[in-house]
Design a protein around this motif. Sequence first.
Motif, PDB file in Angstrom:
ATOM      1  N   ARG A 199       0.858  -1.181   0.000  1.00 38.85           N
ATOM      2  CA  ARG A 199       0.000   0.000   0.000  1.00 38.85           C
ATOM      3  C   ARG A 199       0.895   1.232   0.000  1.00 38.85           C
ATOM      4  NH1 ARG A 199      -4.952  -1.903   1.059  1.00 38.85           N
ATOM      5  NH2 ARG A 199      -4.937  -3.984   1.982  1.00 38.85           N
ATOM      6  N   PRO A 200       0.435   2.313  -0.601  1.00 35.29           N
ATOM      7  CA  PRO A 200       1.288   3.507  -0.660  1.00 35.29           C
ATOM      8  C   PRO A 200       1.525   4.084   0.727  1.00 35.29           C
ATOM      9  CG  PRO A 200      -0.916   3.970  -1.515  1.00 35.29           C
ATOM     10  CD  PRO A 200      -0.848   2.501  -1.311  1.00 35.29           C
ATOM     11  N   GLU A 201       2.729   4.570   0.944  1.00 33.26           N
ATOM     12  CA  GLU A 201       3.005   5.262   2.210  1.00 33.26           C
ATOM     13  C   GLU A 201       2.261   6.600   2.213  1.00 33.26           C
ATOM     14  OE1 GLU A 201       7.338   6.685   1.962  1.00 33.26           O
ATOM     15  OE2 GLU A 201       6.923   5.801  -0.008  1.00 33.26           O
ATOM     16  N   LEU A 202       2.279   7.277   3.339  1.00 29.82           N
ATOM     17  CA  LEU A 202       1.650   8.593   3.433  1.00 29.82           C
ATOM     18  C   LEU A 202       2.436   9.553   2.535  1.00 29.82           C
ATOM     19  CD1 LEU A 202      -0.722   9.572   5.276  1.00 29.82           C
ATOM     20  CD2 LEU A 202       1.041  10.625   6.720  1.00 29.82           C
ATOM     21  N   ASP A 203       1.718  10.398   1.817  1.00 26.92           N
ATOM     22  CA  ASP A 203       2.369  11.347   0.906  1.00 26.92           C
ATOM     23  C   ASP A 203       3.373  10.619   0.005  1.00 26.92           C
ATOM     24  OD1 ASP A 203       3.206  13.658  -0.400  1.00 26.92           O
ATOM     25  OD2 ASP A 203       4.676  14.161   1.148  1.00 26.92           O
ATOM     26  N   ALA A 204       2.886   9.555  -0.636  1.00 23.80           N
ATOM     27  CA  ALA A 204       3.783   8.707  -1.426  1.00 23.80           C
ATOM     28  C   ALA A 204       4.426   9.484  -2.578  1.00 23.80           C
ATOM     29  CB  ALA A 204       3.007   7.513  -1.965  1.00 23.80           C
ATOM     30  N   PHE A 205       3.647  10.337  -3.221  1.00 22.91           N
ATOM     31  CA  PHE A 205       4.196  11.060  -4.370  1.00 22.91           C
ATOM     32  C   PHE A 205       5.308  12.007  -3.923  1.00 22.91           C
ATOM     33  CE2 PHE A 205       4.006  14.076  -8.018  1.00 22.91           C
ATOM     34  CZ  PHE A 205       4.310  13.149  -9.006  1.00 22.91           C
ATOM     35  N   GLY A 206       5.069  12.692  -2.824  1.00 16.72           N
ATOM     36  CA  GLY A 206       6.097  13.594  -2.284  1.00 16.72           C
ATOM     37  C   GLY A 206       7.358  12.828  -1.907  1.00 16.72           C
ATOM     38  N   ALA A 207       7.170  11.681  -1.266  1.00 15.75           N
ATOM     39  CA  ALA A 207       8.325  10.871  -0.862  1.00 15.75           C
ATOM     40  C   ALA A 207       9.091  10.391  -2.093  1.00 15.75           C
ATOM     41  CB  ALA A 207       7.854   9.683  -0.029  1.00 15.75           C
ATOM     42  N   ALA A 208       8.339  10.002  -3.117  1.00 22.90           N
ATOM     43  CA  ALA A 208       8.989   9.526  -4.339  1.00 22.90           C
ATOM     44  C   ALA A 208       9.788  10.662  -4.989  1.00 22.90           C
ATOM     45  CB  ALA A 208       7.947   8.966  -5.308  1.00 22.90           C
ATOM     46  N   LEU A 209       9.203  11.865  -4.987  1.00 21.89           N
ATOM     47  CA  LEU A 209       9.926  12.999  -5.583  1.00 21.89           C
ATOM     48  C   LEU A 209      11.195  13.314  -4.811  1.00 21.89           C
ATOM     49  CD1 LEU A 209       7.290  15.595  -6.786  1.00 21.89           C
ATOM     50  CD2 LEU A 209       8.599  13.931  -8.106  1.00 21.89           C
ATOM     51  N   ARG A 210      11.139  13.154  -3.499  1.00 23.11           N
ATOM     52  CA  ARG A 210      12.353  13.374  -2.717  1.00 23.11           C
ATOM     53  C   ARG A 210      13.417  12.334  -3.088  1.00 23.11           C
ATOM     54  NH1 ARG A 210       8.377  15.073   0.839  1.00 23.11           N
ATOM     55  NH2 ARG A 210       8.059  13.031   1.795  1.00 23.11           N
ATOM     56  N   ASP A 211      12.976  11.107  -3.354  1.00 19.58           N
ATOM     57  CA  ASP A 211      13.937  10.089  -3.796  1.00 19.58           C
ATOM     58  C   ASP A 211      14.484  10.415  -5.183  1.00 19.58           C
ATOM     59  OD1 ASP A 211      13.815   8.683  -1.493  1.00 19.58           O
ATOM     60  OD2 ASP A 211      12.619   7.009  -2.279  1.00 19.58           O
ATOM     61  N   VAL A 212      13.625  10.984  -6.023  1.00 18.84           N
ATOM     62  CA  VAL A 212      14.106  11.407  -7.346  1.00 18.84           C
ATOM     63  C   VAL A 212      15.247  12.404  -7.143  1.00 18.84           C
ATOM     64  CG1 VAL A 212      13.538  12.717  -9.437  1.00 18.84           C
ATOM     65  CG2 VAL A 212      11.936  10.999  -8.575  1.00 18.84           C
ATOM     66  N   ARG A 213      15.025  13.368  -6.263  1.00 18.02           N
ATOM     67  CA  ARG A 213      16.033  14.413  -6.022  1.00 18.02           C
ATOM     68  C   ARG A 213      17.301  13.850  -5.380  1.00 18.02           C
ATOM     69  NH1 ARG A 213      14.201  18.297  -1.494  1.00 18.02           N
ATOM     70  NH2 ARG A 213      14.876  16.452  -0.335  1.00 18.02           N
ATOM     71  N   ASP A 214      17.106  12.982  -4.383  1.00 14.10           N
ATOM     72  CA  ASP A 214      18.250  12.574  -3.574  1.00 14.10           C
ATOM     73  C   ASP A 214      18.987  11.345  -4.089  1.00 14.10           C
ATOM     74  OD1 ASP A 214      17.407  14.643  -2.006  1.00 14.10           O
ATOM     75  OD2 ASP A 214      16.328  13.355  -0.569  1.00 14.10           O
ATOM     76  N   LEU A 215      18.258  10.439  -4.753  1.00 15.92           N
ATOM     77  CA  LEU A 215      18.885   9.181  -5.175  1.00 15.92           C
ATOM     78  C   LEU A 215      19.048   9.072  -6.683  1.00 15.92           C
ATOM     79  CD1 LEU A 215      16.935   6.638  -2.915  1.00 15.92           C
ATOM     80  CD2 LEU A 215      19.179   7.674  -2.499  1.00 15.92           C
ATOM     81  N   ILE A 216      18.020   9.546  -7.407  1.00 18.08           N
ATOM     82  CA  ILE A 216      18.028   9.296  -8.853  1.00 18.08           C
ATOM     83  C   ILE A 216      18.787  10.379  -9.622  1.00 18.08           C
ATOM     84  CG2 ILE A 216      16.543   9.043 -10.882  1.00 18.08           C
ATOM     85  CD1 ILE A 216      14.558   7.593  -9.016  1.00 18.08           C
ATOM     86  N   LEU A 217      18.437  11.639  -9.401  1.00 23.98           N
ATOM     87  CA  LEU A 217      19.118  12.696 -10.160  1.00 23.98           C
ATOM     88  C   LEU A 217      20.635  12.673  -9.979  1.00 23.98           C
ATOM     89  CD1 LEU A 217      16.679  15.740  -9.853  1.00 23.98           C
ATOM     90  CD2 LEU A 217      17.054  14.248 -11.826  1.00 23.98           C
ATOM     91  N   PRO A 218      21.138  12.450  -8.779  1.00 22.27           N
ATOM     92  CA  PRO A 218      22.607  12.428  -8.645  1.00 22.27           C
ATOM     93  C   PRO A 218      23.246  11.258  -9.396  1.00 22.27           C
ATOM     94  CG  PRO A 218      21.547  12.697  -6.502  1.00 22.27           C
ATOM     95  CD  PRO A 218      20.469  12.318  -7.468  1.00 22.27           C
ATOM     96  N   GLY A 219      22.453  10.272  -9.750  1.00 21.61           N
ATOM     97  CA  GLY A 219      23.001   9.097 -10.426  1.00 21.61           C
ATOM     98  C   GLY A 219      22.720   9.069 -11.917  1.00 21.61           C
ATOM     99  N   LEU A 220      22.247  10.178 -12.451  1.00 26.74           N
ATOM    100  CA  LEU A 220      21.997  10.235 -13.893  1.00 26.74           C
ATOM    101  C   LEU A 220      23.196  10.824 -14.621  1.00 26.74           C
ATOM    102  CD1 LEU A 220      18.349  11.668 -14.046  1.00 26.74           C
ATOM    103  CD2 LEU A 220      19.070   9.313 -14.468  1.00 26.74           C
ATOM    104  N   THR A 221      23.349  10.474 -15.870  1.00 24.17           N
ATOM    105  CA  THR A 221      24.263  11.192 -16.743  1.00 24.17           C
ATOM    106  C   THR A 221      23.423  12.303 -17.366  1.00 24.17           C
ATOM    107  OG1 THR A 221      25.517   9.206 -17.178  1.00 24.17           O
ATOM    108  CG2 THR A 221      25.734  10.993 -18.784  1.00 24.17           C
TER     109      THR A 221
END
Lengths: 481, 481
Positions: free
Chosen positions: B62-84
């Motif tokens: 089941r989605p966590e609370l504020d799942a979209f916000g949490a996912a966006l934070r992961d985009v910022r913190d985990l995914i964007l730094p690992g992109l070319t």
Amino acid sequence: MALAFIIITKNNGAGAAQNDVVLPVETGTAQPQNNANARFLDPDDVHPGFLRRQLPADAPSRPELDAFGAALRDVRDLILPGLTHWQSPRHLAHFPASSSTVAALGEALTAGINVVPFTWTASPAATELEMVVVDWLGKALHLPETLLFCSGGGGTLLGTTCEAILCALVAARDSKLADIGGSRRIGDLVVYCSDQTHFAFRKAAHIAGIHRDNCREIATSRDDMFALSPAALRAAMRADADAGLVPLFLCARRWAPPRPPPWTPSASSAPSRQRTARGVNAHKWLLANTDCCALWVRAPALLVAALGTEQEYILRGAAAEEHGGDVVAYKDWSVTLTRRFRALKLWLVLRCYGIEGLRGHVRAHVRMAASFESMVEADARFEVTATRRFALVCFRLLPPEGKLEAANELNRRLLEEVNAAGSGPYMSSAMVGGVYMLRCAVGSTLTEERHVSEAWNVVQDRAASLLRKMENTSSTAACTA
Amino acid sequence: MALAFIIITKNNGAGAAQNDVVLPVETGTAQPQNNANARFLDPDDVHPGFLRRQLPADAPSRPELDAFGAALRDVRDLILPGLTHWQSPRHLAHFPASSSTVAALGEALTAGINVVPFTWTASPAATELEMVVVDWLGKALHLPETLLFCSGGGGTLLGTTCEAILCALVAARDSKLADIGGSRRIGDLVVYCSDQTHFAFRKAAHIAGIHRDNCREIATSRDDMFALSPAALRAAMRADADAGLVPLFLCARRWAPPRPPPWTPSASSAPSRQRTARGVNAHKWLLANTDCCALWVRAPALLVAALGTEQEYILRGAAAEEHGGDVVAYKDWSVTLTRRFRALKLWLVLRCYGIEGLRGHVRAHVRMAASFESMVEADARFEVTATRRFALVCFRLLPPEGKLEAANELNRRLLEEVNAAGSGPYMSSAMVGGVYMLRCAVGSTLTEERHVSEAWNVVQDRAASLLRKMENTSSTAACTA
């Protein structure tokens, strides 16, 4: 500015309720011919050439003042009224192209990031997120573990099933040709499917150079619920082997609704269990937006052997050199080099809905389809023509006694009239074993119980009118005679 | 919320200046290893498995609370730094994946509309807009009129060049097999390209069932500026014909920069002039966002004969029945049935930039590349290794006298060090005729003159350091000796 133009209806925010979706307008109708929202374009004008005639023959040399605003006004006034609204809750045709706010925002984010993850080095996080989400989805679908990265298999996100089948076929083809020796024997390879298999398979086989005569469509019957008969398959394979041909590939499905086009998750596999591939279109029922097709394979090495371009080692980068097999270069898993970062939107959907959320979404549609099926069954003038498994109901109107030969024509007219109804549903059709039938494919994100029952009311109403007309024609004919 | 996360830098609005682009962050660097913007992920941690290890093994139930916000934070913190970061102004590697605000908003709009225009009926306006924009683009590129809809030819928007070449090849293959009779002769067909042709061609030919031994790579030389020699081509075709083989297809380019991967508009054509096809990747240099490849053909009927699925007449609809040839069913022009409404973003780009705007965009990059080339030429330690035609400069560092055999290794190290530099450029490499060279491919939307000259400074600096090291090693060796 453009984004203000996208009206988000029923957007419940992050947790993402089932009905949340991005739509450019409140889509009142499914067919361009009926669009009550058309503001400047007369709906009757939507016939071939309607848009081409209204746009200039050349691109502008320089942009006009407020070009983007002007273009958006044209989107509203010329383009939207001329679309078939796949996102309408009354779109019950073909297959669902299910959309969600989350996936649409994921697409927007992907467009902004705009990376090209053809190798790990070309965008490490994009490659790894793809590996993560295909394993997530594979587990949620209870695929065999051998198809997951965590167990030596693996998956990728392609655009469409057509592409996925082609990749799996080419891998199987090359592997078989290597086994039997002599890659000039491509003309000897034979592929198998049922007469209910989507034409995408025959098309992919043809593209891969399999002779058109070497695609065996095993006959199915309504009595067997259109299932592929293992005995018939074995017999066909034996006959081919006896004739010196080489059985290569079986495209099977987990269930068999009448064909064009299947929108339920499909599975295809090579005869050898060691070389299985499976595919699911997340853009159809799983809210992931077009396009997003997951392909899993048990032996990624076979895909890479067929589609890899190892001579281009320059693209590989130091990471691949050092880590060898641990580094996935997705360009070697598909037809294309350039590829989109599709994993992002699917990951957002899985996080924001959760597996239970997606299950609920799918189950709600199955319930609505079951309810539509019950209504068909309760009306003696109709028959359900194929066993419903999920959310697709195939049915037809029975002609009055003594006019059975008129059944197909009657149902063709019925579909035309249903689709022409003011704010009616938009359905499609199938022809199975000579029987023309209507297809009600429930699965649009915004579809609710009331849309399905309203759709049935329209079908009943038009059927009654058609039957009355037939009756009158008969009476007139009788009087004249 | 997601959209607030997309920072629009230098957005000048509708008229769309050259530098307007959507970026998720101010992309300071081109390589994940160097990303100064990484906030929570240590850049040194970007090695194979870095992201997979940080994400859960299963999708949430089941989605966590504020799942979209949490996912966006992961985009910022985990995914964007690992992109070319392909959108960085210092991304000078491979090819440009050029993005514009207009195209990114077009993608967002397309995602919201989410129609599947596989036939005219499946979305009339989407089909017609595609016909309009391919004619617009074809005219702007001064293609022969015979390739345009307005003159009996026509075009389509596919995902990638790989797909476009495959479609053209399969059409040529089927047409040739029909001519020579006996489709089992697929093993006799031979295709031609130069040794500078992108591997996408060999891959497409292989997928289409052309024997790997039957792909002739005509040798080119630096003296001929790596151009395909008509005499050598004719000789190869004659030899094949004499051996009982059947010349099928020539993949030619309008110019010949060293290969992997070409990002300039490319053209491919069958030997017979009647059967020409051409392609251009609008997602590379024309600001149309990934993916968007235009394919034009002189004889659409050949595509439809090879890729069409006319037996599925149920999909055609009444409009097609009535209007026959006037109605384009794009599913019959490509590998796939499901397809995206790519025309919308390309139409927005053409309207908002105008042809002159796009020309200016391309010319600015060509000027920057010319300026980079001049800087290379002005430094006697370097040489330009292939004639620059547009915005791709191929060059290498010359090793000290007496060490010519060390040239490739030296340049490999140079590229590594350039790409590892703190806020340096990201370049790629090519190997042509045994010569390893660096590729500086100018074309990112945000690239300005200063990025190119800064890139050159980094190259010079690292080269000086490498040469010093070589000098020291030699001296040491000399002393030791």
